[in-house]
Design an enzyme around this catalytic site. Structure first.
Site, short mmCIF file in Angstrom:
data_model
loop_
_atom_site.label_atom_id
_atom_site.label_comp_id
_atom_site.label_asym_id
_atom_site.label_seq_id
_atom_site.Cartn_x
_atom_site.Cartn_y
_atom_site.Cartn_z
N ASN A 109 36.64 46.14 55.82
CA ASN A 109 36.96 46.50 54.43
C ASN A 109 36.05 45.68 53.54
OD1 ASN A 109 38.17 47.06 51.94
ND2 ASN A 109 39.58 45.34 52.17
N GLY A 110 35.26 46.36 52.71
CA GLY A 110 34.38 45.63 51.80
C GLY A 110 33.06 46.36 51.65
N HIS B 144 41.31 56.85 4.57
CA HIS B 144 41.14 58.28 4.31
C HIS B 144 42.38 59.09 4.71
CE1 HIS B 144 37.02 57.56 3.20
NE2 HIS B 144 36.88 56.82 4.29
N ARG C 251 45.36 52.34 50.18
CA ARG C 251 44.03 51.73 49.99
C ARG C 251 42.90 52.71 50.27
NH1 ARG C 251 44.33 46.24 49.84
NH2 ARG C 251 42.14 46.07 50.40
N CYS D 228 39.39 49.80 51.56
CA CYS D 228 39.90 50.38 52.80
C CYS D 228 41.04 49.49 53.28
CB CYS D 228 38.82 50.39 53.88
SG CYS D 228 37.33 51.26 53.39
N TRP E 126 38.34 54.39 52.66
CA TRP E 126 38.04 54.87 51.31
C TRP E 126 36.54 54.74 51.22
CZ3 TRP E 126 40.50 57.07 47.32
CH2 TRP E 126 39.95 56.98 46.04
N LYS F 73 49.07 62.83 38.07
CA LYS F 73 47.91 61.95 38.24
C LYS F 73 46.62 62.74 38.18
CE LYS F 73 45.76 58.16 38.91
NZ LYS F 73 45.61 57.33 37.69
N LYS G 37 47.70 54.96 26.16
CA LYS G 37 48.52 54.21 27.12
C LYS G 37 49.95 54.11 26.61
CE LYS G 37 46.69 54.35 30.03
NZ LYS G 37 45.41 54.90 30.13
N GLU H 113 51.81 57.60 26.72
CA GLU H 113 52.14 58.24 27.99
C GLU H 113 53.20 57.50 28.79
OE1 GLU H 113 48.85 58.76 30.75
OE2 GLU H 113 47.90 56.94 30.05
N GLU I 166 42.28 54.61 23.48
CA GLU I 166 42.84 54.37 24.81
C GLU I 166 44.16 53.59 24.73
OE1 GLU I 166 42.53 55.48 27.62
OE2 GLU I 166 43.27 53.99 29.03
C1 AGP Z 1 45.27 58.54 31.55
O1 AGP Z 1 46.09 57.47 31.74
C2 AGP Z 1 45.57 59.75 32.34
N1 AGP Z 1 45.79 59.52 33.71
C3 AGP Z 1 44.65 60.94 32.05
O2 AGP Z 1 44.33 60.98 30.69
C4 AGP Z 1 43.36 61.03 32.88
O3 AGP Z 1 42.44 60.08 32.47
C5 AGP Z 1 42.80 62.45 32.73
O4 AGP Z 1 43.73 63.38 33.22
C6 AGP Z 1 41.48 62.62 33.45
O5 AGP Z 1 41.61 62.41 34.81
P1 AGP Z 1 40.36 62.16 35.72
O6 AGP Z 1 39.71 60.89 35.28
O7 AGP Z 1 40.92 62.08 37.11
O8 AGP Z 1 39.43 63.32 35.56
#
Ligand code: AGP
Length: 609
Positions: A97-98, A505, A27, A2, A73, A604, A486, A489, A482
């Site tokens: 906050n905490g 393979h 936050r 928060c 939050w 996002k 990263k 993207e 992962e």
């Molecule tokens: C990863 O860096 C991305 N932001 C994306 O793959 C994300 O994890 C995916 O869209 C799922 O989102 P969520 O965890 O909000 O459900």
């Protein structure tokens, strides 16, 4: 996470506070509130974004030059107006906050003593304790000190007292709090941007510090001993934009650095070392429920799916219940086999991903039990599942998930231990050992983050690469996936993640001098096999960037570049191994000059199917 702010000065406090909260909204933003001292405490709170509070204050202003404010939050209690801060009890108003770890015990004690709570929050405990202190005749400072002795956990608090209308008292333990010194005005805040338009002279409070703020300045003391202390005043030269990112160039880098704190917040208050067990408040399941399950299905997308793949291995190992992991976007379209003997766990940072939400609802329609691991409190997936373990990572602004991922792994680790303890497939000693390992993770992750400079140097060598391979085995296979995601993207470099044993393979045909291979090989159950895969790549002229134990000179000698991480256990290796991959992707993207926080074509929160 928060944001809090406090003000004593000559301006209208509510205007200073609302402007400060606007800079702290990153936050948390599920509700906000202010309290102003002016012949009593005048309170205004509103659910939703800060604009709702600002509109309410514009329509009906609160006047006064001393006050506190909060943007929330939610961690304990839903995002409702009664749960919004400040929390007023008697003479006292508190913003916090905490997380108060012993809030259950303290609340029970206070209720038994006749205290009546008006919110579901842990914060209200502070208001009751401090009000009880001043009511017994303690000074405000002593009442705050006494409250800190009862409370364990993390807190930054700012307190108003009707009987001390010219001051704000603050205290800090494990949550951030700064003071700002202006001309005839003094501030406190969770972060620098909140006060930067008023002053650039800042004091960073330390854990165990409290302070009394007045118009003329501040007095700092240790709350254990009451002894006065001096802290240096730092002149902040950042621009306001840089300050919102805590001085980091991008939110992604800031969030990478937040991971030790974020993982600590996921674990905080949930571990019982005495029982070798986990308090999974919000994720309630009985022994009978678990024993009745035929299997568990975890559904997720993107990075959350990678965390789910790791969760599968944790839960299977701890419980011996079969766990399937499915991409939410596939699960819902293939007539999935789920029934009342299936537990479906949705994993999502945002809690709003359309495919994950739809897959969860589809499984509920088919009679499955539902649960979720979610970051955003009160989000659609959290509400649909009902049974939720929140990760408490705080808002993640960078599109590329970093702290959301490691906190999801931590949450799934906790779930695995809890389920294992409920079923008895883990005994107390085994639970204790796993939890001890988990408690070491934030410190180890902090050390892995120190590799940022080394990762940048390596990135300089490979910035021209157009393709990369990521390899790992077992729990490190999802880490390879992962790492590749990263890189793709944010740097737009093509990358593939593989189980290292799969290389021969097919994918090994891709190896050449222009395609670096990043391989996660800390010592563990499949260490030797992974080293053989590394040598297979090297033998074909491929450049190898290895991530391994800091004392593993043999592995270091096999690689073209080496990123040494703290020694880990098989279950904690994913945490330390993913950090150098996040850093490598970040620095490659930064060197290429891409839009790191908002990469092309991405959002996002993916709320379309
Ligand atoms: C990863 O860096 C991305 N932001 C994306 O793959 C994300 O994890 C995916 O869209 C799922 O989102 P969520 O965890 O909000 O459900």
């Amino acid at each position: 996470m928060c944001g809090i702010i406090g003000y004593v000065g000559h301006q209208e406090a509510s205007a200073v506070i609302v402007e400060g909260l606007r800079r702290l909204e990153y936050r948390g933003y599920d509700s906000a509130g202010v309290a102003i001292l002016n012949g009593g405490i005048h309170l205004r709170r509103a659910v939703g974004k800060l604009i709702n509070l600002a509109d309410s204050l514009a329509a009906l202003p609160l006047n006064g030059s001393v006050g506190v404010g909060h943007t929330r939050w939610a961690t304990h209690g839903r995002p409702t107006e009664p749960n919004a801060h400040p929390h007023v009890v008697g003479r006292i108003a508190v913003v916090h906050n905490g997380i108060i770890e012993n809030h259950h015990q303290l609340r029970a004690r206070l209720v038994a003593d006749g205290h009546v709570f008006s919110s579901e929050t842990d914060t209200e405990i502070f208001s009751h304790l401090i009000n009880a202190g001043v009511s017994k005749g303690l000074s405000l400072e002593d009442a705050v000190c006494a409250a800190t002795k009862d409370v364990s956990g993390a807190y930054a608090i700012a307190v108003l007292d009707v009987d001390h209308p010219e001051c704000v008292v603050v205290a800090k333990q494990q949550s951030p709090l700064i003071l700002g010194v202006g001309a005839g005005e003094t501030f406190c805040a969770s972060d620098i941007p909140a006060i930067l338009m008023h002053t650039r002279d800042v004091i960073f409070m330390e854990d165990g510090d409290m302070a009394i703020l007045t118009r003329d300045g501040y007095e700092l003391r240790r709350f254990e001993t009451g002894i006065k202390v001096e802290r240096a005043v730092t002149r902040i030269e950042w621009s306001a934009v840089a300050a919102e990112k805590d001085g980091y160039e991008h939110f992604m880098l800031k969030e990478i650095h937040e991971q030790p704190r974020a993982i600590t917040d996921t674990i905080r208050g949930r571990i019982s070392m005495a029982d070798g067990d986990v308090y999974s408040e919000g994720m309630e399941i009985t022994r009978e429920d678990l024993a009745n399950l035929r299997r568990i299905v975890i559904i997720a997308c993107g990075t959350s799916w990678h965390a789910a793949l790791i969760g599968k291995q944790y839960i299977e190992e701890a419980t011996r219940i079969p766990v399937e992991v499915d991409l939410a976007s596939e699960f819902r379209y293939r007539n999935p086999i789920v029934d009342s003997r299936t537990l479906v766990i949705a994993v999502s940072q945002s809690g709003e991903t359309a495919d994950t939400l739809a897959a969860l609802k589809e499984s509920q329609r088919r009679g499955a039990r539902a649960a979720a691991v979610v970051n955003v409190i009160g989000s659609s997936i959290a509400r649909a599942a009902g049974n939720v373990l929140y990760t408490h990572a705080g808002p993640e602004i960078g599109v590329a998930s970093t702290k959301a991922f490691t906190t999801q792994m931590a949450a799934l680790y906790l779930i695995a231990v809890r389920f294992g303890r409920i079923l008895g497939t883990l005994n107390a000693d085994q639970g204790r050992a796993l939890l001890t390992d988990l408690l070491a993770v934030p410190g180890d992750v902090a050390r892995a983050i120190e590799l940022s400079g080394a990762a940048r140097d390596i990135a300089k060598t490979y910035v021209g690469a157009t393709s990369a391979l990521y390899l790992g085995r077992g729990l490190l296979h999802p880490i390879a996936l992962e790492g590749a995601l990263k890189l793709k993207e944010i740097s737009y470099i093509h990358a593939e993640g593989y189980a290292a044993g799969e290389m021969k393979h097919g994918p090994i045909a891709l190896v050449d001098e222009f395609t670096p291979t990043i391989i996660a090989a800390p010592r563990g159950p499949t260490y030797e096999k992974t080293c053989s895969n590394l040598q297979e790549v090297a033998a074909r002229g491929g450049a190898v960037i290895a991530i391994g134990d800091e004392d593993d000179d043999e592995l270091r000698s096999m690689a073209d570049a080496y990123l040494p991480v703290p020694r880990s256990t098989p279950w904690t290796a994913p945490f330390v191994s993913v950090i150098p991959m996040q850093l490598l992707a970040y620095h490659l993207a930064d060197l290429k000059g891409t839009d790191i926080d908002q990469p092309r074509n991405l959002a996002k929160s993916v709320t379309v199917e």
